[in-house]
Write an enzyme that holds these catalytic residues in place. Structure first.
Site, PDB file in Angstrom:
ATOM      1  N   ALA A  31      20.973  71.396 -64.236  1.00  0.00           N
ATOM      2  CA  ALA A  31      20.303  72.210 -63.310  1.00  0.00           C
ATOM      3  C   ALA A  31      21.179  72.255 -62.285  1.00  0.00           C
ATOM      4  O   ALA A  31      21.848  71.195 -61.967  1.00  0.00           O
ATOM      5  CB  ALA A  31      18.880  72.421 -63.469  1.00  0.00           C
ATOM      6  N   ARG A  57      11.318  36.495 -53.924  1.00  0.00           N
ATOM      7  CA  ARG A  57      11.363  38.604 -54.505  1.00  0.00           C
ATOM      8  C   ARG A  57      11.819  39.505 -53.162  1.00  0.00           C
ATOM      9  O   ARG A  57      11.014  40.639 -53.101  1.00  0.00           O
ATOM     10  CB  ARG A  57       9.772  38.289 -53.819  1.00  0.00           C
ATOM     11  CG  ARG A  57       8.881  37.513 -55.066  1.00  0.00           C
ATOM     12  CD  ARG A  57       7.516  37.725 -54.260  1.00  0.00           C
ATOM     13  NE  ARG A  57       7.196  36.119 -54.869  1.00  0.00           N
ATOM     14  CZ  ARG A  57       5.017  35.324 -55.125  1.00  0.00           C
ATOM     15  NH1 ARG A  57       5.338  35.706 -53.794  1.00  0.00           N
ATOM     16  NH2 ARG A  57       5.105  34.490 -55.655  1.00  0.00           N
ATOM     17  N   ARG A  58      12.278  39.058 -52.344  1.00  0.00           N
ATOM     18  CA  ARG A  58      13.821  39.692 -51.711  1.00  0.00           C
ATOM     19  C   ARG A  58      14.753  40.565 -52.532  1.00  0.00           C
ATOM     20  O   ARG A  58      15.673  41.288 -51.194  1.00  0.00           O
ATOM     21  CB  ARG A  58      13.529  39.153 -50.775  1.00  0.00           C
ATOM     22  CG  ARG A  58      12.018  39.015 -49.626  1.00  0.00           C
ATOM     23  CD  ARG A  58      12.605  38.505 -48.230  1.00  0.00           C
ATOM     24  NE  ARG A  58      11.906  38.004 -47.041  1.00  0.00           N
ATOM     25  CZ  ARG A  58      11.406  37.684 -46.403  1.00  0.00           C
ATOM     26  NH1 ARG A  58      12.365  37.746 -45.095  1.00  0.00           N
ATOM     27  NH2 ARG A  58      10.440  37.559 -45.688  1.00  0.00           N
ATOM     28  N   ARG A 111      13.249  59.065 -58.102  1.00  0.00           N
ATOM     29  CA  ARG A 111      12.061  59.575 -57.086  1.00  0.00           C
ATOM     30  C   ARG A 111      12.089  61.496 -57.984  1.00  0.00           C
ATOM     31  O   ARG A 111      11.251  61.392 -57.712  1.00  0.00           O
ATOM     32  CB  ARG A 111      12.727  59.829 -55.904  1.00  0.00           C
ATOM     33  CG  ARG A 111      14.091  60.424 -55.188  1.00  0.00           C
ATOM     34  CD  ARG A 111      14.456  61.064 -53.853  1.00  0.00           C
ATOM     35  NE  ARG A 111      15.920  62.061 -54.606  1.00  0.00           N
ATOM     36  CZ  ARG A 111      15.869  62.886 -54.634  1.00  0.00           C
ATOM     37  NH1 ARG A 111      15.141  63.717 -54.588  1.00  0.00           N
ATOM     38  NH2 ARG A 111      16.760  63.603 -54.563  1.00  0.00           N
ATOM     39  N   SER A 112      12.897  60.894 -58.623  1.00  0.00           N
ATOM     40  CA  SER A 112      13.290  62.594 -59.022  1.00  0.00           C
ATOM     41  C   SER A 112      14.232  62.090 -60.572  1.00  0.00           C
ATOM     42  O   SER A 112      15.356  61.820 -61.433  1.00  0.00           O
ATOM     43  CB  SER A 112      14.261  63.681 -58.193  1.00  0.00           C
ATOM     44  OG  SER A 112      14.744  64.622 -59.412  1.00  0.00           O
ATOM     45  N   ALA A 113      13.827  63.212 -61.567  1.00  0.00           N
ATOM     46  CA  ALA A 113      14.638  62.193 -63.294  1.00  0.00           C
ATOM     47  C   ALA A 113      14.587  63.637 -63.824  1.00  0.00           C
ATOM     48  O   ALA A 113      13.572  64.082 -64.362  1.00  0.00           O
ATOM     49  CB  ALA A 113      13.402  60.705 -63.670  1.00  0.00           C
ATOM     50  N   ASP A 114      15.483  64.177 -64.563  1.00  0.00           N
ATOM     51  CA  ASP A 114      15.995  65.187 -65.066  1.00  0.00           C
ATOM     52  C   ASP A 114      15.510  64.430 -66.334  1.00  0.00           C
ATOM     53  O   ASP A 114      16.944  63.747 -67.066  1.00  0.00           O
ATOM     54  CB  ASP A 114      17.275  65.351 -65.137  1.00  0.00           C
ATOM     55  CG  ASP A 114      17.970  66.358 -65.995  1.00  0.00           C
ATOM     56  OD1 ASP A 114      16.856  66.658 -67.220  1.00  0.00           O
ATOM     57  OD2 ASP A 114      19.002  67.632 -65.887  1.00  0.00           O
ATOM     58  N   GLU A 128      31.639  55.635 -63.173  1.00  0.00           N
ATOM     59  CA  GLU A 128      30.492  55.771 -61.730  1.00  0.00           C
ATOM     60  C   GLU A 128      30.383  54.783 -60.891  1.00  0.00           C
ATOM     61  O   GLU A 128      29.532  55.165 -60.279  1.00  0.00           O
ATOM     62  CB  GLU A 128      29.235  57.170 -62.328  1.00  0.00           C
ATOM     63  CG  GLU A 128      28.578  57.471 -61.491  1.00  0.00           C
ATOM     64  CD  GLU A 128      27.518  58.181 -61.780  1.00  0.00           C
ATOM     65  OE1 GLU A 128      27.203  59.400 -61.271  1.00  0.00           O
ATOM     66  OE2 GLU A 128      25.988  57.479 -62.456  1.00  0.00           O
ATOM     67  N   CYS A 146      18.716  59.543 -55.955  1.00  0.00           N
ATOM     68  CA  CYS A 146      18.361  59.967 -57.324  1.00  0.00           C
ATOM     69  C   CYS A 146      17.183  58.643 -56.926  1.00  0.00           C
ATOM     70  O   CYS A 146      16.361  58.855 -57.218  1.00  0.00           O
ATOM     71  CB  CYS A 146      17.683  60.976 -58.288  1.00  0.00           C
ATOM     72  SG  CYS A 146      18.158  62.884 -58.227  1.00  0.00           S
ATOM     73  N   TRP A 190      31.475  64.272 -60.786  1.00  0.00           N
ATOM     74  CA  TRP A 190      30.149  64.797 -59.705  1.00  0.00           C
ATOM     75  C   TRP A 190      31.084  66.040 -58.563  1.00  0.00           C
ATOM     76  O   TRP A 190      30.540  66.401 -57.544  1.00  0.00           O
ATOM     77  CB  TRP A 190      30.325  63.784 -58.666  1.00  0.00           C
ATOM     78  CG  TRP A 190      29.691  62.846 -58.527  1.00  0.00           C
ATOM     79  CD1 TRP A 190      29.450  61.684 -59.235  1.00  0.00           C
ATOM     80  CD2 TRP A 190      27.839  62.517 -58.058  1.00  0.00           C
ATOM     81  NE1 TRP A 190      28.265  61.012 -58.921  1.00  0.00           N
ATOM     82  CE2 TRP A 190      27.483  61.953 -58.523  1.00  0.00           C
ATOM     83  CE3 TRP A 190      27.261  63.453 -56.694  1.00  0.00           C
ATOM     84  CZ2 TRP A 190      26.238  61.087 -58.414  1.00  0.00           C
ATOM     85  CZ3 TRP A 190      26.088  63.392 -57.030  1.00  0.00           C
ATOM     86  CH2 TRP A 190      25.426  61.853 -57.199  1.00  0.00           C
ATOM     87  N   HIS A 248      11.030  65.476 -65.085  1.00  0.00           N
ATOM     88  CA  HIS A 248      10.318  66.681 -65.652  1.00  0.00           C
ATOM     89  C   HIS A 248      11.786  67.372 -66.602  1.00  0.00           C
ATOM     90  O   HIS A 248      12.727  66.630 -66.774  1.00  0.00           O
ATOM     91  CB  HIS A 248      11.137  67.978 -64.210  1.00  0.00           C
ATOM     92  CG  HIS A 248      12.678  66.965 -63.276  1.00  0.00           C
ATOM     93  ND1 HIS A 248      11.843  66.170 -62.202  1.00  0.00           N
ATOM     94  CD2 HIS A 248      13.322  67.675 -63.523  1.00  0.00           C
ATOM     95  CE1 HIS A 248      13.203  66.307 -62.052  1.00  0.00           C
ATOM     96  NE2 HIS A 248      13.976  66.793 -62.538  1.00  0.00           N
ATOM     97  N   TYR A 305      25.210  56.880 -52.980  1.00  0.00           N
ATOM     98  CA  TYR A 305      24.647  55.215 -53.915  1.00  0.00           C
ATOM     99  C   TYR A 305      26.162  54.057 -52.937  1.00  0.00           C
ATOM    100  O   TYR A 305      25.670  53.439 -52.100  1.00  0.00           O
ATOM    101  CB  TYR A 305      25.087  55.293 -55.251  1.00  0.00           C
ATOM    102  CG  TYR A 305      23.950  56.243 -55.887  1.00  0.00           C
ATOM    103  CD1 TYR A 305      23.230  56.173 -56.141  1.00  0.00           C
ATOM    104  CD2 TYR A 305      24.092  57.651 -56.016  1.00  0.00           C
ATOM    105  CE1 TYR A 305      21.897  57.000 -56.187  1.00  0.00           C
ATOM    106  CE2 TYR A 305      23.134  58.753 -56.717  1.00  0.00           C
ATOM    107  CZ  TYR A 305      22.464  57.797 -56.602  1.00  0.00           C
ATOM    108  OH  TYR A 305      21.270  58.894 -57.144  1.00  0.00           O
TER     109      TYR A 305
END
Length: 269
Positions: free
Chosen positions: A268, A131-132, A171-174, A54, A151, A76, A212, A99
């Site tokens: 899910a 820092r970029r 932002r979102s984590a299973d 992946e 995500c 996927w 979550h 991505y």
């Protein structure tokens, strides 16, 4: 993370209609200079190969699942069906601008493209303490045009005194299913980039926002927490590869991995 969610998580809805319990914000750090942070409380030996493939798919800049299928990976497929693709005006098997396209072919307002990975590699070599060193997959122009918006959407490299670290925002984590996979994938990515730019490996720093456990994962999660963690494995990466786009699946080996038995945990959908 899992214990915290079970003990303090709040009940929420989700697009899948499954239901979940979640916390806002969780912080983890992994020293990946020696051992490799692949969880041992359940076997992810098969997932290691999938994570390699992946990640190389992302680096190819492609949005179709053909590359994954070529290497026997079908992560996927459930989101690349003709029905889902048709909803977004995509050909079957095309995930859209997620991505890979954002990392490698970010579209500019003038009609050009930016290869963020190529640029960050060049900048790490020329100005390591900058820092970029940022790469983003979250493009507001494209997130509504794909079924699965990115995500793990933003990461930054950090160099100090010859060591390279990687900081990821998700932002979102299973937590029981996706998070172990993402830890392994980005820890491996850090090792790859450090090798290419000629630096030592530091830390993988990982921040998740909506963190979550789905309600149909709770039983398996509780069982997982009864298992005693074992020593972490190691990975070997072909040291001859010095181009981030030249890695192949056969360049990676998982060593000294002695996990507990595999466990099926629902995803899910």
């Amino acid at each position: 993370m899992l214990r915290r969610i079970l003990e303090t998580g709040q009940r929420k809805g989700d697009p899948h209609g499954v239901g979940n319990i979640a916390v806002c914000g969780h912080h983890m750090r992994f020293d990946v200079s020696d051992r490799f942070p692949l969880i041992t409380t359940r076997s992810l030996a098969k997932s290691f190969k999938a994570a390699v493939v992946e990640l190389l798919w992302y680096l190819s800049g492609e949005s179709r699942v053909d590359f994954l299928h070529k290497h026997g990976v079908h992560l996927w497929d459930q989101w690349a069906t003709p029905e889902i693709c048709a909803q977004y005006g995509l050909e079957p098997g095309d995930l859209g601008r997620i991505y890979g396209p954002q990392w490698i072919r970010w579209r500019t307002s003038s009609g050009g493209e930016i290869n963020q990975i190529k640029n960050v590699i060049a900048d790490l070599k020329r100005f390591p303490d900058s820092r970029r060193h940022v790469v983003t997959a979250w493009n507001p122009q494209d997130v509504d045009g794909v079924f699965v918006a990115p995500c793990h959407c933003f990461f930054k490299f950090f160099h100090a005194q010859g060591k390279l670290s990687l900081h990821l925002f998700q932002r979102s984590a299973d937590a029981p299913v996706g998070v172990p996979f993402d830890i392994a994938e980005y820890a491996m990515f850090l090792r790859m980039v450090a090798q290419v730019v000629g630096m030592e490996v530091g830390e993988f720093v990982y921040d998740t926002s909506d963190t979550h456990i789905y309600l149909n994962q709770i039983e398996q999660t509780r069982e997982l927490l009864t298992r005693e963690p074992r020593p972490l494995p190691r990975i070997e990466i072909n040291p001859d590869v010095k181009d981030i786009f030249a890695f192949r699946p056969e360049d990676f080996a998982l060593l000294d991995y002695d996990p507990h038995p595999a466990m099926k945990i629902p995803v899910a959908t």
